[in-house]
Each structure stands twice: as structure tokens, then as C-alpha cells.
Scaffold this motif. Structure first.
Motif, PDB file in Angstrom:
ATOM      1  N   UNK A  66       0.836  -1.199   0.000  1.00 40.10           N
ATOM      2  CA  UNK A  66       0.000   0.000   0.000  1.00 40.10           C
ATOM      3  C   UNK A  66       0.874   1.254   0.000  1.00 40.10           C
ATOM      4  N   UNK A  67       1.970   1.219   0.752  1.00 39.98           N
ATOM      5  CA  UNK A  67       2.888   2.357   0.770  1.00 39.98           C
ATOM      6  C   UNK A  67       3.478   2.591  -0.610  1.00 39.98           C
ATOM      7  N   UNK A  68       3.884   1.511  -1.277  1.00 45.73           N
ATOM      8  CA  UNK A  68       4.449   1.636  -2.621  1.00 45.73           C
ATOM      9  C   UNK A  68       3.404   2.136  -3.608  1.00 45.73           C
ATOM     10  N   UNK A  69       2.193   1.607  -3.513  1.00 46.45           N
ATOM     11  CA  UNK A  69       1.128   1.994  -4.446  1.00 46.45           C
ATOM     12  C   UNK A  69       0.809   3.482  -4.362  1.00 46.45           C
ATOM     13  N   UNK A  70       0.617   3.976  -3.136  1.00 47.71           N
ATOM     14  CA  UNK A  70       0.234   5.378  -2.970  1.00 47.71           C
ATOM     15  C   UNK A  70       1.337   6.307  -3.464  1.00 47.71           C
ATOM     16  N   UNK A  71       2.589   5.975  -3.195  1.00 44.66           N
ATOM     17  CA  UNK A  71       3.693   6.810  -3.673  1.00 44.66           C
ATOM     18  C   UNK A  71       3.766   6.822  -5.196  1.00 44.66           C
ATOM     19  N   UNK A  72       3.607   5.670  -5.812  1.00 45.28           N
ATOM     20  CA  UNK A  72       3.632   5.589  -7.273  1.00 45.28           C
ATOM     21  C   UNK A  72       2.528   6.436  -7.872  1.00 45.28           C
ATOM     22  N   UNK A  73       1.366   6.409  -7.244  1.00 46.99           N
ATOM     23  CA  UNK A  73       0.197   7.079  -7.811  1.00 46.99           C
ATOM     24  C   UNK A  73       0.141   8.577  -7.532  1.00 46.99           C
ATOM     25  N   UNK A  74       0.783   9.027  -6.439  1.00 48.41           N
ATOM     26  CA  UNK A  74       0.587  10.424  -6.026  1.00 48.41           C
ATOM     27  C   UNK A  74       1.850  11.276  -6.017  1.00 48.41           C
ATOM     28  N   UNK A  75       3.025  10.679  -6.203  1.00 49.12           N
ATOM     29  CA  UNK A  75       4.271  11.454  -6.179  1.00 49.12           C
ATOM     30  C   UNK A  75       4.920  11.444  -7.565  1.00 49.12           C
ATOM     31  N   UNK A  76       4.709  12.474  -8.347  1.00 54.89           N
ATOM     32  CA  UNK A  76       5.306  12.532  -9.682  1.00 54.89           C
ATOM     33  C   UNK A  76       6.826  12.415  -9.622  1.00 54.89           C
ATOM     34  N   UNK A 131      13.017  -0.471  -3.542  1.00 52.75           N
ATOM     35  CA  UNK A 131      14.343  -0.010  -3.095  1.00 52.75           C
ATOM     36  C   UNK A 131      14.390   1.480  -2.793  1.00 52.75           C
ATOM     37  N   UNK A 132      13.587   2.285  -3.510  1.00 51.36           N
ATOM     38  CA  UNK A 132      13.569   3.725  -3.266  1.00 51.36           C
ATOM     39  C   UNK A 132      13.020   4.046  -1.882  1.00 51.36           C
ATOM     40  N   UNK A 133      11.953   3.353  -1.485  1.00 51.42           N
ATOM     41  CA  UNK A 133      11.378   3.571  -0.158  1.00 51.42           C
ATOM     42  C   UNK A 133      12.351   3.132   0.923  1.00 51.42           C
ATOM     43  N   UNK A 134      12.961   1.972   0.731  1.00 54.69           N
ATOM     44  CA  UNK A 134      13.885   1.453   1.741  1.00 54.69           C
ATOM     45  C   UNK A 134      15.109   2.359   1.888  1.00 54.69           C
ATOM     46  N   UNK A 135      15.618   2.876   0.779  1.00 58.68           N
ATOM     47  CA  UNK A 135      16.789   3.750   0.818  1.00 58.68           C
ATOM     48  C   UNK A 135      16.475   5.050   1.546  1.00 58.68           C
ATOM     49  N   UNK A 136      15.284   5.582   1.323  1.00 56.00           N
ATOM     50  CA  UNK A 136      14.924   6.875   1.903  1.00 56.00           C
ATOM     51  C   UNK A 136      14.501   6.778   3.366  1.00 56.00           C
ATOM     52  N   UNK A 145       7.772   1.351   4.980  1.00 56.55           N
ATOM     53  CA  UNK A 145       6.758   0.379   4.584  1.00 56.55           C
ATOM     54  C   UNK A 145       5.650   0.240   5.621  1.00 56.55           C
ATOM     55  N   UNK A 146       5.949   0.612   6.874  1.00 56.74           N
ATOM     56  CA  UNK A 146       4.982   0.360   7.940  1.00 56.74           C
ATOM     57  C   UNK A 146       4.548   1.604   8.698  1.00 56.74           C
ATOM     58  N   UNK A 147       4.986   2.783   8.275  1.00 56.49           N
ATOM     59  CA  UNK A 147       4.591   3.985   9.017  1.00 56.49           C
ATOM     60  C   UNK A 147       3.096   4.269   8.893  1.00 56.49           C
ATOM     61  N   UNK A 148       2.468   3.740   7.852  1.00 53.63           N
ATOM     62  CA  UNK A 148       1.027   3.945   7.693  1.00 53.63           C
ATOM     63  C   UNK A 148       0.217   2.759   8.196  1.00 53.63           C
ATOM     64  N   UNK A 149       0.861   1.826   8.925  1.00 51.13           N
ATOM     65  CA  UNK A 149       0.143   0.638   9.383  1.00 51.13           C
ATOM     66  C   UNK A 149      -0.983   0.983  10.347  1.00 51.13           C
ATOM     67  N   UNK A 150      -0.725   1.883  11.299  1.00 46.25           N
ATOM     68  CA  UNK A 150      -1.769   2.234  12.273  1.00 46.25           C
ATOM     69  C   UNK A 150      -2.965   2.889  11.591  1.00 46.25           C
ATOM     70  N   UNK A 151      -2.770   3.926  10.750  1.00 39.34           N
ATOM     71  CA  UNK A 151      -3.946   4.454  10.042  1.00 39.34           C
ATOM     72  C   UNK A 151      -4.567   3.436   9.088  1.00 39.34           C
ATOM     73  N   UNK A 152      -3.745   2.500   8.598  1.00 34.95           N
ATOM     74  CA  UNK A 152      -4.298   1.431   7.760  1.00 34.95           C
ATOM     75  C   UNK A 152      -5.234   0.558   8.585  1.00 34.95           C
ATOM     76  N   UNK A 153      -4.812   0.230   9.814  1.00 35.72           N
ATOM     77  CA  UNK A 153      -5.712  -0.494  10.721  1.00 35.72           C
ATOM     78  C   UNK A 153      -6.975   0.326  10.985  1.00 35.72           C
ATOM     79  N   UNK A 154      -6.808   1.625  11.174  1.00 34.15           N
ATOM     80  CA  UNK A 154      -7.954   2.495  11.438  1.00 34.15           C
ATOM     81  C   UNK A 154      -8.924   2.508  10.260  1.00 34.15           C
TER      82      UNK A 154
END
Length: 360
Positions: free
Chosen positions: A179-189, A200-205, A211-220
Motif C-alpha cells: 500500500x505504501x508503494x502503491x500510494x507513492x507511485x500514484x501520487x508522487x510525480x 528499493x527507493x522507499x527502503x533507501x529513503x 513500509x509500515x509507518x502507515x500501518x496504524x492508520x491502515x488499521x484504522x
């Protein structure tokens, strides 16, 4: 696509190894093929016409397969609408409405641009579907056994809610990275256009936190959504067969039963979209803004901003939920899995209520 996958499963050695020794007729009663049974000591029995025993390992595994097909396929098919919905949430000044969102996206990226994020969508929601549907069946039987047959009938809605919440808790752990990868691909030109570039871009940055910073709101977002999805569906099925369908489910054809499944799924989907939408907006914005927290995003958006993109999400989630339940139930029919009818009051409880005067 679903048919070809199922045909492959049926013709494979995997299918043959799963569906053997189906000899004895299952006399287990409703609800959920007698939730008061002791599964650890009861001998295996398979109902006539079924391919496996209810609540067996085979049953749960194939329910998981149905979840993979129902969630993976449906979410991938609505990727264009999901992309526009996400862009409406994160940049309403540029993407003013659904139609405008499609026009701007096609003008900037071509028709192929509408498919951005399809790979993380497919893999993420296939993983989620495996746990969502498979574990729901597991937890529903587990909690029902703990309550016993009579209490299960009385408190069955709470069982649906608890079982679906438990299943979704684990399902979102598998979904979060994709989900983290999908949203970045779709919303960050300029971020990435494929899953192979995004991971690899997410992991490097940001490391694993990315990958998991949005897990809590994802649960919500997902846990209330799934609780509504399953509980509303189960209750709607009961009501449709009781008040709308002119004959008992046992007298309906498989096709008629699947139509009722689709209708109940769509009704459940509308409610799902509404209760989970604010958290969905937060997830979209959170993955766009590095270092932000869910509370920061919610405060910045305000009450009105949290409901941006609600209409397309109702259309998307309503259709999606109906299609998921239809595919899931169709898989059960095709693979001849046990499909318990809507719960009926146990005879023992009926007698107690009649004796006390509570039931005339």
C-alpha cells in the motif's frame, strides 16, 4: 481470468490431493455446522456433495484461495478509479472531481498512466485477501466454539465483528508495504513508476519504517471497513432470505444464491466506504508527506478535507465489495466447499424461550 485459475486448480495434482476421501455424509447442524462441537475429538465427516469437511485445514486453505482471487483481481481491476481517488485526496486543487481527474491523468500520462500502481495493488491485496477471508473463517469458528451453539446464535453479530477485526489485523500487516508503494507511485510525480523501482527507493529513503509507518492508520481504515463488510453482509444475507427472497435458500439454485450474495455485498460495500473513508484519506496523505504523523495529517485536512473523494470511493468500494463476495462465494460453489445456510435458532434455545414465555 478467475475461470482459468480455477480450471488449473481443478486439473492439477494439488486439487486431486486436496479432494480425496470425501465419503461420509455430514450431519452437523446449523449454525455454522454446529458450533458447539468439539473439533479436536470429533471424527472427520464430509457432507454429501462437498469436497472437504467444514472447518478442516483444507477448508480454510481453499477459503484463503478464494480470498486471494476475490481481493487481488477486483482491486487490480479498479486501479484507474483508485488512482484518481487518491489524487483527489492529496491534490484537490489540481484534480477537481472524478471526471477532471481522469482527464488530467490521461493528458499527462496517457491511457497507460491510469494503470500506475497495478502491481503493488495486485500483490498487496492478494496477500490481504488470503488473510482477510481465510482467517475470518478460522476466527468465526473459534469464537463460536467458545460461546457454544445457543450463545453463538444470540451474539452472532458480535462474533462476525470480532472475527473480521481479528482477521484484518493480520491482513493489514501483509498489505502495508504494498500500500505504501502503491500510494507513492500514484501520487508522487517522478518517484517511481513500477514496483521494482518503488521498493528499493522507499527502503533507501526511510528504511523499514517507510513500509509500515502507515500501518496504524491502515488499521484504522481497514478494521472498521472489514467489520462492516462481514457483519453487514452476514446480516443482510439473513434479512434478504427472510423477507425478500420468496423461497428458502435450500430451494434456490446456485445462480440465484450468487445473485443474493452480490446484492448483499453491494449493500455492505456502501456502508464500508462511509465508515472507513476518513482513515483512507489520512493514509493517502500520510504516504505523500515524509515525516508526517496520522494526527498531523488529520489536523491539517480538517473535518471537510477528511471526506474528499467520498463519492468515487462509494462507487468503487460498493462495486468492489459486491464483486469480492460474488467471486468468493463462486469459488466455494465451484470447489464444492461447505456453505452453511443463514443461522437459525437452535431447537434447545427455542424450547427455553417458549417455556419462559419469551417466544410465542
Amino acid at each position: 481470468m478467475t475461470q482459468s485459475v480455477l480450471d488449473l486448480m481443478r486439473n492439477s495434482g494439488f486439487h486431486n490431493s486436496l479432494f480425496v476421501n470425501c465419503e461420509a455424509k455430514n450431519q452437523l447442524a446449523n449454525p455454522v455446522y454446529s458450533m458447539q462441537r468439539n473439533q479436536s475429538t470429533m471424527a472427520a465427516s464430509v457432507a454429501e456433495g462437498d469436497s472437504c469437511e467444514f472447518a478442516s485445514s483444507k477448508y480454510y486453505a481453499l477459503c484463503g484461495l478464494g480470498g486471494i482471487l476475490s481481493c487481488g483481481i477486483t482491486h487490480t481491476l479498479v486501479t484507474p478509479l483508485d488512482l484518481v481517488k487518491c489524487r483527489l485526496q492529496v491534490d484537490p486543487a489540481k484534480y477537481k472531481n472524478v471526471v477532471n481527474g481522469f482527464k488530467v491523468t490521461v493528458a499527462e500520462n496517457g491511457v497507460r498512466g491510469l494503470g500506475l500502481g497495478w502491481a503493488p495493488t495486485f500483490f498487496g491485496y492478494s496477500s490481504q485477501g488470503l488473510c482477510k477471508f481465510g482467517l475470518y473463517e478460522v476466527f468465526k469458528v473459534l469464537y463460536s466454539d467458545l460461546l457454544g451453539e445457543e450463545n453463538y446464535y444470540v451474539y452472532r453479530t458480535w462474533v462476525y465483528l470480532a472475527a473480521s477485526a481479528s482477521a484484518e489485523f493480520f491482513a493489514d500487516i501483509g498489505l502495508s508495504p504494498m500500500e505504501s508503494a502503491k500510494v507513492r507511485i500514484q501520487t508522487q510525480p517522478g518517484f517511481a513508476r513500477t514496483l521494482r523501482e518503488a521498493i528499493p527507493a522507499i527502503y533507501k529513503a526511510e528504511g523499514m519504517n517507510g513500509f509500515y509507518k502507515s500501518l496504524v492508520p491502515l488499521w484504522m481504515r481497514q478494521i472498521p471497513y472489514t467489520m462492516m463488510k462481514f457483519a453487514c453482509f452476514e446480516k443482510t444475507i439473513e434479512l434478504l432470505y427472510k423477507y425478500v427472497v420468496p423461497k428458502p435458500r435450500s430451494e434456490c439454485t446456485k445462480g440465484e444464491q450468487l445473485v443474493v450474495t452480490f446484492a448483499a455485498g453491494y449493500i455492505a460495500g456502501v456502508f464500508c466506504a462511509i465508515v472507513s473513508h476518513p482513515a483512507d484519506t489520512v493514509v493517502s496523505k500520510l504516504n505523500q508527506n515524509k515525516g508526517a504523523t496520522a494526527l498531523d495529517v488529520a489536523k491539517k485536512l480538517g473535518f471537510v478535507g477528511l471526506w474528499g473523494g467520498l463519492l468515487p470511493r462509494i462507487v468503487m468500494i460498493g462495486t468492489l465489495t459486491a464483486a469480492q463476495w460474488f467471486i468468493y462465494d463462486a469459488v466455494k460453489v465451484y470447489l464444492r466447499l461447505p456453505r452453511p445456510p443463514p443461522p437459525e435458532m437452535p431447537e434447545s434455545l427455542r424450547k427455553k424461550l417458549e417455556a419462559s414465555g419469551e417466544l410465542k
